[in-house]
Write an enzyme that holds these catalytic residues in place. Structure first.
Site, PDB file in Angstrom:
ATOM      1  N   HIS A  69      82.298 108.798  53.195  1.00  0.00           N
ATOM      2  CA  HIS A  69      83.718 108.803  53.566  1.00  0.00           C
ATOM      3  C   HIS A  69      83.947 109.712  54.755  1.00  0.00           C
ATOM      4  CE1 HIS A  69      83.202 112.378  51.070  1.00  0.00           C
ATOM      5  NE2 HIS A  69      84.121 112.903  51.866  1.00  0.00           N
ATOM      6  N   HIS A 148      84.318 112.904  61.014  1.00  0.00           N
ATOM      7  CA  HIS A 148      82.900 112.639  60.788  1.00  0.00           C
ATOM      8  C   HIS A 148      82.658 112.115  59.388  1.00  0.00           C
ATOM      9  CE1 HIS A 148      83.607 116.366  58.698  1.00  0.00           C
ATOM     10  NE2 HIS A 148      82.557 116.042  57.952  1.00  0.00           N
TER      11      HIS A 148
END
Ligand code: A2P
Length: 217
Positions: A69, A148
């Site tokens: 995620h 990220h």
């Protein structure tokens, strides 16, 4: 009461579709495997081992944690500053549960973490907390720089470190350090930024479907 305390998640973020998670994990593994064999990497091995002559198996060195995620807001069940405000934000509520396309533009490796840089669109930036970069001590990088996906952490390293490692590399770039160009790989160009920091800028960004949602744990 306890119910109110449960009403905020551990974090909000974009969760990658499970079929794509495997693909991203494979790409990351392939990259680590290749990096491990490069002479340039071996030359700087002591960044990872502390001892020049020791070997390192990068695939073993990093441990994958949970589902892939891209965190937008770490809420810590409401204990993190700004958690409640974020959860109540109109755009956050409106877009909760919707599908997005995330663009992964680079992979990076440090002695602490391995991750993928996410390049956010204007719409995606609407879900990005205003202070995410400042909170990490970066005041001059553009909003969204910290976005990220954590792909793995070294032993005893917490995933929060991945975003900090990315910001460190981007700060070096912003300061004008171009890094040492190492080589053109199939996936893109590999650059070394010193102190064990490696960046692979992808020739073709990896596009992946992801759902904006939250994780309670
Ligand atoms: P990341 O987004 O880099 O993967 P944990 O398991 O440590 O509680 O973390 C849960 C998730 O929240 C992880 O995805 C983690 O890092 C992220 N995270 C943890 N602490 C923070 C923080 N202080 N700021 C931003 N994100 C955090």
């Amino acid at each position: 009461g306890p119910l109110e305390e449960m009403s905020l998640p551990l974090f909000f973020g974009w969760f990658l579709l499970s079929s794509v998670q495997d693909k991203v994990r494979c790409t990351s593994m392939d990259f680590l495997k290749t990096l491990d064999t490069l002479e340039a990497f071996k030359k700087h091995l002591s960044d990872f081992t502390g001892k020049a002559e020791k070997e390192v198996d990068l695939e073993q060195y990093f441990q994958a944690k949970g589902t892939l995620h891209c965190t937008t807001k770490f809420c810590d069940y409401g204990k993190a500053p700004g958690a409640k405000e974020y959860a109540q934000n109109t755009t956050v509520k409106e877009l909760y549960g919707s599908a997005f396309e995330l663009s992964l533009s680079a992979l990076f490796v440090t002695p602490r973490t391995v991750g993928a840089r996410v390049s956010l669109t204007e719409e995606q930036l609407l879900l990005w907390p205003a202070d995410a970069e400042e909170e990490a001590g970066s005041t001059s990088l553009p909003r969204g720089s910290r976005a990220h996906i954590t792909l793995g952490c070294a032993e005893h390293v917490e995933p929060v470190q991945t975003g900090l490692d990315l910001l460190e590399i981007l700060t070096l770039q912003q300061e004008g350090q171009q890094g040492e160009p190492i080589e053109e790989m199939e996936l893109g160009s590999l650059t070394y930024y010193g102190e064990g920091r490696w960046l692979l800028t992808l020739r073709e960004p990896i596009c992946t479907p992801a759902c904006f949602s939250s994780f309670y744990g």
